[in-house]
Each structure stands twice: as C-alpha cells, then as structure tokens.
Write an enzyme that holds these catalytic residues in place. Structure first.
Site, mmCIF file in Angstrom:
data_model
loop_
_atom_site.group_PDB
_atom_site.id
_atom_site.type_symbol
_atom_site.label_atom_id
_atom_site.label_comp_id
_atom_site.label_asym_id
_atom_site.label_seq_id
_atom_site.Cartn_x
_atom_site.Cartn_y
_atom_site.Cartn_z
ATOM 1 N N GLY A 139 50.031 -6.982 2.498
ATOM 2 C CA GLY A 139 50.366 -5.838 3.356
ATOM 3 C C GLY A 139 51.710 -6.023 4.057
ATOM 4 O O GLY A 139 52.472 -5.067 4.212
ATOM 5 N N GLU A 160 45.838 -0.779 5.219
ATOM 6 C CA GLU A 160 44.453 -1.144 5.577
ATOM 7 C C GLU A 160 44.262 -2.580 5.122
ATOM 8 O O GLU A 160 44.203 -2.844 3.918
ATOM 9 C CB GLU A 160 43.455 -0.224 4.871
ATOM 10 C CG GLU A 160 43.534 1.226 5.304
ATOM 11 C CD GLU A 160 43.064 1.447 6.730
ATOM 12 O OE1 GLU A 160 42.472 0.531 7.332
ATOM 13 O OE2 GLU A 160 43.330 2.538 7.258
ATOM 14 N N CYS A 207 36.148 -5.638 3.776
ATOM 15 C CA CYS A 207 37.167 -5.909 4.794
ATOM 16 C C CYS A 207 36.533 -5.986 6.165
ATOM 17 O O CYS A 207 36.984 -6.723 7.027
ATOM 18 C CB CYS A 207 38.206 -4.810 4.762
ATOM 19 S SG CYS A 207 37.493 -3.165 4.856
ATOM 20 N N LYS A 254 48.520 2.129 -8.422
ATOM 21 C CA LYS A 254 48.421 0.828 -9.086
ATOM 22 C C LYS A 254 47.117 0.201 -8.592
ATOM 23 O O LYS A 254 47.054 -0.342 -7.484
ATOM 24 C CB LYS A 254 49.628 -0.040 -8.712
ATOM 25 C CG LYS A 254 50.019 -1.086 -9.730
ATOM 26 C CD LYS A 254 48.994 -2.183 -9.952
ATOM 27 C CE LYS A 254 48.914 -3.164 -8.828
ATOM 28 N NZ LYS A 254 47.799 -4.133 -8.994
ATOM 29 N N GLU A 286 40.397 -15.062 6.913
ATOM 30 C CA GLU A 286 39.442 -14.232 6.180
ATOM 31 C C GLU A 286 38.968 -14.975 4.925
ATOM 32 O O GLU A 286 39.787 -15.406 4.116
ATOM 33 C CB GLU A 286 40.124 -12.926 5.775
ATOM 34 C CG GLU A 286 39.164 -11.948 5.126
ATOM 35 C CD GLU A 286 39.862 -10.655 4.711
ATOM 36 O OE1 GLU A 286 40.964 -10.728 4.153
ATOM 37 O OE2 GLU A 286 39.277 -9.576 4.939
ATOM 38 N N GLY A 338 44.532 -3.896 1.087
ATOM 39 C CA GLY A 338 44.482 -5.236 0.504
ATOM 40 C C GLY A 338 44.623 -6.268 1.596
ATOM 41 O O GLY A 338 44.350 -5.992 2.778
ATOM 42 N N SER A 339 45.078 -7.445 1.216
ATOM 43 C CA SER A 339 45.140 -8.546 2.182
ATOM 44 C C SER A 339 46.309 -8.353 3.154
ATOM 45 O O SER A 339 47.290 -7.651 2.847
ATOM 46 C CB SER A 339 45.310 -9.861 1.433
ATOM 47 O OG SER A 339 46.540 -9.849 0.747
ATOM 48 N N THR A 340 46.214 -9.024 4.272
ATOM 49 C CA THR A 340 47.282 -8.941 5.267
ATOM 50 C C THR A 340 48.579 -9.527 4.707
ATOM 51 O O THR A 340 49.670 -8.986 4.946
ATOM 52 C CB THR A 340 46.834 -9.650 6.557
ATOM 53 O OG1 THR A 340 45.735 -8.896 7.102
ATOM 54 C CG2 THR A 340 47.939 -9.713 7.592
HETATM 55 P P1 NAD Z 1 45.504 -8.379 -2.451
HETATM 56 O O1 NAD Z 1 46.386 -8.163 -1.280
HETATM 57 O O2 NAD Z 1 45.566 -9.662 -3.159
HETATM 58 O O3 NAD Z 1 45.760 -7.263 -3.571
HETATM 59 C C1 NAD Z 1 45.658 -5.888 -3.251
HETATM 60 C C2 NAD Z 1 46.506 -5.106 -4.228
HETATM 61 O O4 NAD Z 1 47.875 -5.430 -4.012
HETATM 62 C C3 NAD Z 1 46.230 -5.402 -5.704
HETATM 63 O O5 NAD Z 1 46.296 -4.196 -6.427
HETATM 64 C C4 NAD Z 1 47.377 -6.318 -6.084
HETATM 65 O O6 NAD Z 1 47.720 -6.296 -7.448
HETATM 66 C C5 NAD Z 1 48.498 -5.752 -5.248
HETATM 67 N N1 NAD Z 1 49.598 -6.672 -4.964
HETATM 68 C C6 NAD Z 1 49.590 -8.029 -4.979
HETATM 69 N N2 NAD Z 1 50.814 -8.507 -4.646
HETATM 70 C C7 NAD Z 1 51.601 -7.423 -4.420
HETATM 71 C C8 NAD Z 1 52.959 -7.256 -3.996
HETATM 72 N N3 NAD Z 1 53.762 -8.296 -3.759
HETATM 73 N N4 NAD Z 1 53.414 -6.004 -3.817
HETATM 74 C C9 NAD Z 1 52.629 -4.927 -4.022
HETATM 75 N N5 NAD Z 1 51.338 -5.026 -4.437
HETATM 76 C C10 NAD Z 1 50.837 -6.257 -4.610
HETATM 77 O O7 NAD Z 1 44.037 -8.066 -1.944
HETATM 78 P P2 NAD Z 1 42.670 -8.154 -2.794
HETATM 79 O O8 NAD Z 1 42.313 -9.589 -2.958
HETATM 80 O O9 NAD Z 1 42.746 -7.289 -3.993
HETATM 81 O O10 NAD Z 1 41.653 -7.446 -1.799
HETATM 82 C C11 NAD Z 1 41.020 -8.092 -0.781
HETATM 83 C C12 NAD Z 1 41.702 -7.808 0.540
HETATM 84 O O11 NAD Z 1 41.684 -6.395 0.810
HETATM 85 C C13 NAD Z 1 41.009 -8.434 1.717
HETATM 86 O O12 NAD Z 1 41.960 -9.007 2.584
HETATM 87 C C14 NAD Z 1 40.305 -7.270 2.383
HETATM 88 O O13 NAD Z 1 40.024 -7.447 3.750
HETATM 89 C C15 NAD Z 1 41.266 -6.169 2.150
HETATM 90 N N6 NAD Z 1 40.608 -4.866 2.262
HETATM 91 C C16 NAD Z 1 40.894 -4.086 3.362
HETATM 92 C C17 NAD Z 1 40.227 -2.868 3.531
HETATM 93 C C18 NAD Z 1 40.517 -1.991 4.726
HETATM 94 O O14 NAD Z 1 40.211 -0.798 4.654
HETATM 95 N N7 NAD Z 1 41.072 -2.512 5.815
HETATM 96 C C19 NAD Z 1 39.300 -2.452 2.580
HETATM 97 C C20 NAD Z 1 39.032 -3.276 1.482
HETATM 98 C C21 NAD Z 1 39.704 -4.479 1.335
#
Ligand code: NAD
Length: 493
Positions: A236, A253, A287, A178, A386, A231-233
């Site tokens: 996560g 991550e 990130c 997804k 962040e 994605g975001s903490t």
């Molecule tokens: P996000 O957490 O908003 O979304 C990430 C993904 O999760 C998207 O595909 C979103 O649709 C999905 N999502 C949203 N709610 C969900 C839920 N309840 N259950 C399952 N999936 C859900 O993050 P973002 O804004 O897309 O990305 C930015 C974040 O990603 C930042 O916090 C960044 O630090 C982090 N990031 C981390 C790394 C790493 O390797 N540590 C790399 C890149 C980005």
C-alpha cells in the site's frame, strides 16, 4: 475435479493473449492441484487495457442516470445467477470455505443495486451565495475521475473487487483490474459474465493478470486517473507513493492487528464465540482479524482455559464440505509465514497453549491448527505485526485504561471488538479506540451501507456506504453570473 485451463487477459470484451509467454499457475490449496494458469502481464498488456478503458470512458461517462442504474441492476442479477459457480471458483483459488465464499458471492449483487440506485438518485447541490445581490448563481456537480486502476488481494477476491467496481462504475469511471496472482480466475470469469449477460459496454471493466510487477506497472501508468488498492500495508505504501508522484487520488485498504477486549462483565460464551469468529473463521485470513485478544485479569484464566478447549474442537478439513469449520491456508508461502510467527512467539516468551502444527490426516501442505498464544506482551512481534493466519495472541490487561492504551498501542487501526455488558463502558471504549470499525458484543459483521476502512497504517479513504461514491468522483463548482456586469477587475469578489 476438472482439467487444467489456460486463461488470457480480458480486455475490451474479449480474452486477449499476453505479449509474453510467462504464465502463473493457479493452485487449489486443499490438495495442491494445479488447475489453471494465467498470463504474467507485461507493460504492453497494461498499456492496451488502459487505452481501452480510456476510450470506453468517453461513452460510459455520458450514460444517463437511469441507463447506469439499469446496467448496474443487470450486473447484480447476473451475479446472483452465478453466485454458486463464482463461490466455488473462489474456493478453488484460495481454499476458504465454500460456505463463506458462496455467501460472499451471493451478496455481490446487492452492492451493484445499492450503487446503481445512488447513480440515479444522488444529486448535485446549489449553493447560496451573496455576491451581486443574488444575481450570481452557484451549483456543484460531480464528475468521474476517468480510468481507475484497481489492485486486489487473494483473501476475498470478488467481494473486494465489487467494493471498488460498483461505486466506480456508478460514478461514471472505467476500470482496469489487476487481481491477485493467487486468485485471478474469478475476476476473468466475472468479466466474461458481465460481457455475456449484461449491457455493460465492452472496455468498461478490463482484467490484466500478473504478479506484483504487473501491479506496479498499472500503479505507475500515466493513463490512470485514480488508484484503488486492497492489500498489505507494505505494498500500500508503494501504491501511495506512485499516486503521490502522479498526484492521483488513491484509496488504500490495508492490513490490521485488531484488538478484541474482554471485560469482566462480558458474557463469556458470546465473547469466546466472537473471538473464534474474529481469528479462526476464514483461517484467520481476513484484514479485520481480531488477532490481539486483550483479556481483563479477573477473567483471564477462565477465558484462556475455555478458549483453548474451543480451539481444539475446531473441525479442519475439505473447504467444499459444508461441515468444515476451517480450511487450509491459501498457499504454502503463507503457511511458512504463519508457522514462522508461531515459532517467533515462542522464542519471544509466549506459550503455545494449542496449535501450530499441520494435522497428519489432511492432504496438501497448507493446513495449520488454530493456534492460541498466551502470555503475549504487546511489544512482541506477534502482537505488532500482521500474521494473517489463525493465530490468537492473548494479552492480559489490568483495567479499562490499560485495555484502551494497549489497544491503541499499534501502528494499525482497522477494527476492534469490545465485550462487556456495561453499556456505559461499551460507548466509552468504542469512542476511545482508534479504529475504523468497532464492534460491541459482535465481531466481523459488515454492511454495504456502512463505511469500512482504516485509521493509521490500516488505510486511506473508505469503502461501502454512500461516502464511497466520493472516492470515485470530484466536485465541480459552476458559477453563473446573471447580473450582466463584470465587477472591478482588480478586486476579488
Ligand atoms: P499484497 O500487498 O502482497 O498483494 C496485494 C496485491 O498487490 C496483489 O494483487 C499483488 O500482486 C499486488 N502487488 C504486489 N506488489 C505490488 C506493487 N509493488 N505494486 C502494485 N501492486 C503490487 O497483499 P496480499 O498478501 O495479497 O493480501 C493480504 C493483505 O491484504 C493483508 O495485509 C490484509 O490485511 C490486506 N487486506 C486488507 C483489507 C482491507 O479492506 N483493509 C481486506 C483484505 C485484505
């Protein structure tokens, strides 16, 4: 540039319509053009993809090591051939510089080659056991988990997909992906290329598009055996909770608030370049952004003056233009979030030395100047949360102990930078900082061979390197008794 395209999900080697008519627009943040749309996936869309991946698992897990290696090498070649196209698609989705996204796309093949070669060369183990005078024999094999549910963000879509997909396939799993609702098209095109140009069997890699709710359905689906999330903490934690309920393994991550420490002996020209690379490259949307800049008081004034001048000289503009240094923020809500934090920093007592505004001469509504906040204190929200934008928070530290304490005074632990010419200090500080990656006199450089991941709230598990294969497989210990006699049934032995 091109007309509006309506995409479908990609399941079992073909584009399939959603069971819903709800759609999500894909926007080029440079000028606001809506150039594509994808389905907002439903629970039954996810069911279909998971059932397909489950069926494909039964044959993919049985492929021989050389067959798996050949398939992953073919994926690598196909990605190499399409790097320019995929890089351009990525830029049209998230507005990051073409030179960055094309560079990422050109590198993807290497991940598939690396894990493809591990699929063939990695071995199990035989274990020396002493029971029964050596007539008991024990060996360990590795088995895939099954169907991986993978969820990725918008900032480096295909690279972060590859970091999961390559080891997952090498270990024998199948995949339901997804992608982010902001950047779904590159994953669909990627799937199509794999179908048309590689022997990867249909159903091994499936893409269901949609927003967070579709992600939540996938995360909670009982046909999933392993979750892989970037994605975001905050999200996560939800993914981790779902994994905990189902007792599924999970790799996470997550976000960061990475410190970069500048000591008096640092080569300031290099350090300034490194801090720019850490926080303004990719418009700060990484990130591992070096968003907290901890400067020793002896070099603080000179650093602030020269770094602020440097921020003023960053060339903003069209991300497709190879001379541009900083493109737009990826979408308007993200722009609002970045702007909110800049205002908050000022309210909390920081000074905006430069930046924070949308330049008049650029199109769309997503540009923001590189921003330098000085006199930040580590307890302020701009130092703790962040921002995910081009905002450097500069904090003054008194000495090495203060630098280490401040660096570690955060919920996150993804990365850190250290700038010093004193190599004893470099090792001391690298050892003392709680982060998954520490760079000394460099920033934002990675290798597919070296593990990447976070301490503390920045994540669980590691991507890249040989150890990432273990995120996608489980050990099986097999005992063979050659003695022909069963021991006393009432004693363990
Ligand atoms: P996000 O957490 O908003 O979304 C990430 C993904 O999760 C998207 O595909 C979103 O649709 C999905 N999502 C949203 N709610 C969900 C839920 N309840 N259950 C399952 N999936 C859900 O993050 P973002 O804004 O897309 O990305 C930015 C974040 O990603 C930042 O916090 C960044 O630090 C982090 N990031 C981390 C790394 C790493 O390797 N540590 C790399 C890149 C980005």
């Amino acid at each position: 540039m091109s007309s509006h395209t309506e995409y479908d999900h990609f399941v079992d080697g073909e584009f399939v319509a959603s069971t819903s008519t709800e759609r999500i627009d894909v926007v080029y943040p440079y000028d606001g053009e809506v150039w594509a749309s994808v389905p907002d996936g439903t629970a039954s869309d996810v069911d279909r993809a998971v059932a397909t991946a489950r069926e494909a698992f039964e044959t993919w897990r049985e492929t021989s090591p050389s067959e798996r290696r050949e398939t992953l090498y073919a994926v690598a070649d196909a990605l190499d051939d399409h790097a320019e196209e995929l890089g351009t698609l990525e830029t049209r989705q998230n507005g990051k510089l073409l030179r960055e996204m094309e560079g990422q796309a050109q590198g993807l093949g290497e991940w598939f080659r690396y894990y493809g070669s591990l699929a063939e060369t990695d071995r199990g183990d035989t274990v020396p056991v002493e029971n029964k005078d050596g007539q008991l024999f024990n060996y360990v094999t590795h088995e895939p988990y099954g169907v991986v549910g993978a969820i990725t963000p918008w900032n480096s879509p295909l690279m972060l997909t590859t970091w999961k997909l390559a080891p997952a396939l090498a270990a024998g799993n199948t995949f339901v992906h997804k992608p982010s609702e902001q950047t779904p098209v590159s994953a669909l095109r990627f799937a199509e290329i794999l179908r048309d140009e590689t022997p990867l069997p249909d159903g091994v890699y499936n893409v269901v598009t949609g927003a967070g709710e579709t992600g939540a359905v996938l995360t909670n689906h009982d046909g999933i055996n392993k979750l892989a999330f970037t994605g975001s903490t905050a999200t996560g934690r939800k993914v981790g909770e779902a994994a905990g309920r189902a007792l599924n393994p999970v790799s996470l991550e997550l976000g960061g608030k990475s410190p970069t420490v500048i000591f008096p002996s640092a080569d300031l020209d290099n350090a300034i370049n490194g801090v720019v690379k850490g926080i303004f490259a990719a418009t700060g949307q990484t990130c591992l952004a070096g968003s907290r800049v901890l400067v020793h008081e002896d070099v603080r004034d000179e650093f602030v003056e020269r770094f602020t001048e440097r921020a003023q000289s960053v060339e903003l503009g069209d991300p497709m233009d190879r001379d541009t240094q900083m493109g737009p923020v990826a979408f308007r809500d993200q722009w609002e979030k970045v702007r909110h934090y800049i205002d908050l920093g000022a309210e909390e007592g920081a000074e905006i030395a430069f930046g924070g505004d949308q330049p008049d001469d650029l199109p769309g509504d997503c540009f923001i100047q590189p921003t330098v906040l000085v006199d930040v204190e580590n307890h302020m929200q701009v130092a703790r949360e962040e921002i995910f934008g081009p905002v450097a928070s500069i904090i003054t530290v008194e000495d090495e102990a203060d630098a280490i304490e401040t660096a570690n005074d955060t919920d996150f632990g993804l990365a850190a930078g250290v700038w010093t010419e004193d190599m004893r200090q470099a090792h001391r500080v690298a050892g003392a900082i709680d982060a998954g990656t520490v760079w000394v006199n460099e920033y934002r450089t990675i290798s597919l061979r070296s593990p990447f991941g976070g301490f503390k709230d920045s994540g669980l598990g590691r991507e890249n390197g040989a150890e990432a294969l273990n995120e996608y497989r489980q050990s099986k210990s097999v005992w063979i008794d050659l003695s022909g006699e069963v021991d006393d049934p009432f004693t363990m032995g």
